[in-house]
Design a protein around this motif. Structure first.
Motif, PDB file in Angstrom:
ATOM      1  N   GLY A 210       0.842  -1.004  -0.142  1.00  0.00           N
ATOM      2  CA  GLY A 210      -0.007   0.245   0.122  1.00  0.00           C
ATOM      3  C   GLY A 210       0.927   1.172  -0.129  1.00  0.00           C
ATOM      4  O   GLY A 210       2.071   1.242   0.250  1.00  0.00           O
ATOM      5  N   THR A 211       0.389   2.559  -0.256  1.00  0.00           N
ATOM      6  CA  THR A 211       0.989   3.641  -0.227  1.00  0.00           C
ATOM      7  C   THR A 211       0.191   4.479   0.498  1.00  0.00           C
ATOM      8  O   THR A 211      -0.886   4.471   1.087  1.00  0.00           O
ATOM      9  N   THR A 212       0.903   5.856   0.541  1.00  0.00           N
ATOM     10  CA  THR A 212       0.296   7.043   1.374  1.00  0.00           C
ATOM     11  C   THR A 212      -0.393   7.939  -0.001  1.00  0.00           C
ATOM     12  O   THR A 212       0.225   8.043  -0.913  1.00  0.00           O
ATOM     13  N   LEU A 213      -1.374   8.802   0.429  1.00  0.00           N
ATOM     14  CA  LEU A 213      -1.981   9.418  -0.584  1.00  0.00           C
ATOM     15  C   LEU A 213      -1.112  10.694  -0.874  1.00  0.00           C
ATOM     16  O   LEU A 213      -0.902  11.005  -2.268  1.00  0.00           O
ATOM     17  N   GLN A 214      -0.359  10.944   0.000  1.00  0.00           N
ATOM     18  CA  GLN A 214       0.827  12.081  -0.371  1.00  0.00           C
ATOM     19  C   GLN A 214       1.777  11.551  -1.336  1.00  0.00           C
ATOM     20  O   GLN A 214       1.929  12.334  -2.312  1.00  0.00           O
ATOM     21  N   GLY A 235      -1.250  19.163   0.293  1.00  0.00           N
ATOM     22  CA  GLY A 235      -1.554  18.746   1.483  1.00  0.00           C
ATOM     23  C   GLY A 235      -2.498  18.138   2.248  1.00  0.00           C
ATOM     24  O   GLY A 235      -3.612  18.231   1.543  1.00  0.00           O
ATOM     25  N   GLY A 236      -2.488  17.650   3.080  1.00  0.00           N
ATOM     26  CA  GLY A 236      -3.519  16.710   3.779  1.00  0.00           C
ATOM     27  C   GLY A 236      -3.014  15.842   4.872  1.00  0.00           C
ATOM     28  O   GLY A 236      -1.802  15.366   4.762  1.00  0.00           O
ATOM     29  N   PRO A 237      -3.948  15.229   5.677  1.00  0.00           N
ATOM     30  CA  PRO A 237      -3.522  14.189   6.704  1.00  0.00           C
ATOM     31  C   PRO A 237      -3.034  12.894   5.981  1.00  0.00           C
ATOM     32  O   PRO A 237      -3.316  12.734   5.065  1.00  0.00           O
ATOM     33  N   ASP A 238      -2.234  12.069   6.981  1.00  0.00           N
ATOM     34  CA  ASP A 238      -1.937  10.855   6.370  1.00  0.00           C
ATOM     35  C   ASP A 238      -3.241   9.884   6.087  1.00  0.00           C
ATOM     36  O   ASP A 238      -4.020   9.566   6.794  1.00  0.00           O
ATOM     37  N   VAL A 239      -3.213   9.645   4.797  1.00  0.00           N
ATOM     38  CA  VAL A 239      -4.290   8.292   4.177  1.00  0.00           C
ATOM     39  C   VAL A 239      -3.368   7.353   3.695  1.00  0.00           C
ATOM     40  O   VAL A 239      -2.443   7.420   2.934  1.00  0.00           O
ATOM     41  N   LEU A 240      -3.750   6.135   4.091  1.00  0.00           N
ATOM     42  CA  LEU A 240      -3.275   4.830   3.568  1.00  0.00           C
ATOM     43  C   LEU A 240      -4.076   4.296   2.279  1.00  0.00           C
ATOM     44  O   LEU A 240      -5.261   4.282   2.230  1.00  0.00           O
TER      45      LEU A 240
END
Lengths: 344, 130
Positions: A210-214, A235-240
Motif C-alpha cells: 500500500g501507499t500513502t495519498l501524499q 497537503g492533507g492528513p496521512d491516508v493509506l
C-alpha cells in the motif's frame, strides 16, 4: 554384501574378527550415536551411554520396551507397528520419530535397526543406531517453506506482468482509438505509460502493501512540475491506500495533470494547482474528500467531448474504490472533487 | 452480428472485470464492433445482481475479481437464465478449473480478432455451456 540382511563383519589388522568385550563397550559408549540391542523377542537388553545421556533415564527404565515411553505419543503406534513388522520379517528398518530428550524437548531421531544372526542361522536380535536429526529436519522444513513461498512469488509476479500487459493494451486501445483525431496520441500514450511505470515503482518500493495519498499525489505531479515545483501545493492528513486504489488514483491524477499542462493552470508560468484533502471518521470507514483546484491559468472552457481522461477520473475511481468525482470547468480554473470511503 | 440475439439491433453486453482500465477498453472495442456495453461490474456482488436482472444478450466475464472472488457464480446465474457468456482471462481455460467446458475463453491481453469472432457469433458452443 551378498546377503543384504546380514552385517558385513569388520575386523582388526591382525585378522581377528572382533575387539575384546570391554573395548567394544568403550567404543560404543564414546561413538556419537545412540546404540541399543534387542533380543529375538524385540525387547531391548542393552543401551550405550549416549542413549542414556540423551534421554536422561536410567538403564533399568529403558530396558525391555521401556524406552518406547520416551517416544512422542503421536509417533508411538506407528513405530510399534513398523518395528513388529520388521521383527516378524527379520528385516532392517529405518524410521524417524520424536524422542523425548532429558530436558523434556522432543527431538527428531533417525533410527536404523538391523537384525543379526547367530552361527546356526537363527535370529539373534536387532542392533539399533539412532541419531538426533532435528536440525536437518528443521532445515528441510525451512527449505520447503522457502520453495512454497518462491512458487507463490513467481505466480504473483506472473499475474502482475499479465495485468500490466493488459493495462498497457487498454491504454493503447483507448488512446489510439478514441483519439483518432488527436494531434499527439503518441505523446499521450507515452505519458500514460510513464504514469503506469511510476506507480508500479512506487508500489514496488512499498512491497505492494500500500501507499500513502501524499506520495501518490507527489509521484503523479512530478513529471509536470520539473521547472516550477512551487506550482503545485500538496497537503492533507496521512491516508493509506491499497495497491488498486493507488493505481486508480494515479491514473486519475495523471489525467488531471495532463489536462492542466495542456490547457489549464500548468500551461502558464503563473498558474497554480492546489491539491488538498481531508478525512473524517464515519461508521462506514474513513471518508476522504480530495480537491484539485487550478488557479491562474488561461480561461477554462468545457471540453467538446468527454474522453479518456474524464472517464478515468469519474468511472475509474468509482470502479476501484466507489469514489464519486465531480469535475467543474469553472472559468477561473478547473476544480475536481473526489469523495471516497476508505477501508469499507 | 451476434448470433444469440436476433431481436435487438445492437447486442447489449454485460462486462464483469475488476480492472477499470480493462473494462473501459472492452467497452470501446465492443462499441466499435456494434455492441452496447449496457452493464459494467467490477465486483462479484454487483456482477451477480446484473446477472440476475439485467436485460443483456451476452456477457464477458473476468475470472478473478479480487479478494479471491471468482466469477463462477455469475456464470451459473447467466446459465440459469439461458444467457450466453464467455470468459476473458490471462490464465486461459486452465483458469476455469475444468468448469464450464462449453463456454468460450478469450485470452488476456485480448486479441481484437478474438473478440470480433465472439461478437460475430463464432466460437459459441451450440450445446449447453455447462
Amino acid at each position: 554384501m551378498n546377503n543384504p540382511d546380514r552385517f558385513q563383519i569388520g575386523g582388526t589388522a591382525d585378522g581377528t574378527a572382533a575387539l575384546p568385550g570391554l573395548e567394544l563397550q568403550l567404543l560404543a559408549d564414546y561413538a556419537p550415536v545412540m546404540l541399543r540391542r534387542s533380543g529375538a523377542d524385540g525387547l531391548c537388553d542393552w543401551f550405550t551411554r549416549p542413549w542414556l545421556e540423551f534421554t536422561g533415564r536410567a538403564l533399568d527404565q529403558e530396558i525391555g520396551a521401556g524406552w518406547m515411553n520416551g517416544v512422542h505419543p503421536e509417533d508411538r503406534s506407528r513405530l510399534a507397528e513398523s518395528s513388529s513388522a520388521a521383527l516378524k520379517a527379520r528385516r532392517p528398518l529405518s524410521s524417524e520419530y520424536r524422542l523425548r530428550r532429558h530436558d523434556g524437548q522432543y527431538r527428531w531421531i533417525r533410527d536404523n535397526v538391523a537384525p543379526y544372526f547367530l552361527d546356526d542361522g537363527s535370529l539373534g536380535g536387532f542392533f539399533g543406531s539412532a541419531t538426533d536429526v532435528s536440525e536437518q529436519v528443521e532445515r528441510e522444513a525451512v527449505l520447503r517453506q522457502a520453495q512454497t513461498l518462491q512458487e507463490g512469488l513467481i505466480d504473483d509476479l506472473n499475474h502482475r506482468v499479465k495485468n500490466t500487459l493488459a493495462t498497457v493494451q487498454s491504454i493503447a486501445v483507448q488512446t489510439f482509438q478514441r483519439f483518432k483525431n488527436c494531434e499527439m496520441p503518441l505523446e499521450l500514450f507515452q505519458g500514460r505509460l510513464g504514469a503506469l511505470s511510476r506507480t508500479q515503482d512506487l508500489l514496488t518500493r512499498r512491497r505492494w502493501r500500500g501507499t500513502t495519498l501524499q506520495e501518490v499525489v507527489e509521484s503523479a505531479v512530478a513529471p509536470f512540475v520539473d521547472a516550477h515545483r512551487s506550482a503545485v501545493e500538496i497537503g492533507g492528513p496521512d491516508v493509506l491506500l491499497t495497491p488498486k486504489q493507488t493505481m486508480a488514483l494515479s491514473f486519475a491524477l495523471h489525467e488531471l495533470c495532463n489536462n492542466a499542462a495542456r490547457h489549464g493552470a500548468l500551461s502558464t508560468s503563473g498558474g497554480r494547482v492546489i491539491v488538498h484533502w481531508e478525512t473524517r471518521e464515519t461508521i462506514d470507514g474513513t471518508a476522504l474528500l480530495l480537491s484539485w483546484r487550478e488557479q491562474g491559468g488561461p480561461p477554462v472552457a468545457p471540453p467538446k467531448r468527454r474522453g479518456f481522461g474524464v472517464r478515468m477520473i469519474e468511472r475509474g475511481l468509482r470502479h476501484e474504490f466507489s469514489a464519486t468525482s465531480e469535475i467543474e470547468f469553472a472559468p477561473d480554473g478547473l476544480v475536481c472533487t473526489i469523495r471516497a470511503t476508505l477501508g469499507s | 452480428m451476434f448470433a444469440g440475439n436476433p431481436t435487438s439491433e445492437r447486442p447489449r453486453v454485460l462486462v464483469v472485470e475488476d480492472e477499470a482500465m480493462l473494462a473501459f477498453m472492452l467497452e470501446d472495442l465492443l462499441a466499435e464492433m456494434g455492441c452496447v456495453v449496457s452493464h459494467v461490474a467490477g465486483r462479484l456482488q454487483e456482477g451477480l445482481s446484473f446477472a440476475r436482472e439485467a436485460e443483456i444478450d451476452f456477457a464477458l466475464l473476468d475470472v478473478n475479481l479480487g479478494d479471491a472472488d471468482r466469477s463462477f457464480a455469475i456464470a451459473e446465474e447467466l446459465h440459469r437464465r439461458g444467457i450466453p457468456f464467455a470468459f476473458v482471462t490471462g490464465y486461459g481455460r486452465r483458469g476455469l478449473e475444468g468448469r464450464f467446458p462449453g463456454a468460450p475463453v478469450v485470452n488476456k491481453p485480448v486479441r481484437i480478432s478474438d473478440l470480433h469472432s465472439l461478437v460475430r457469433g463464432e466460437g459459441w458452443s451450440p450445446r449447453d455451456p455447462n
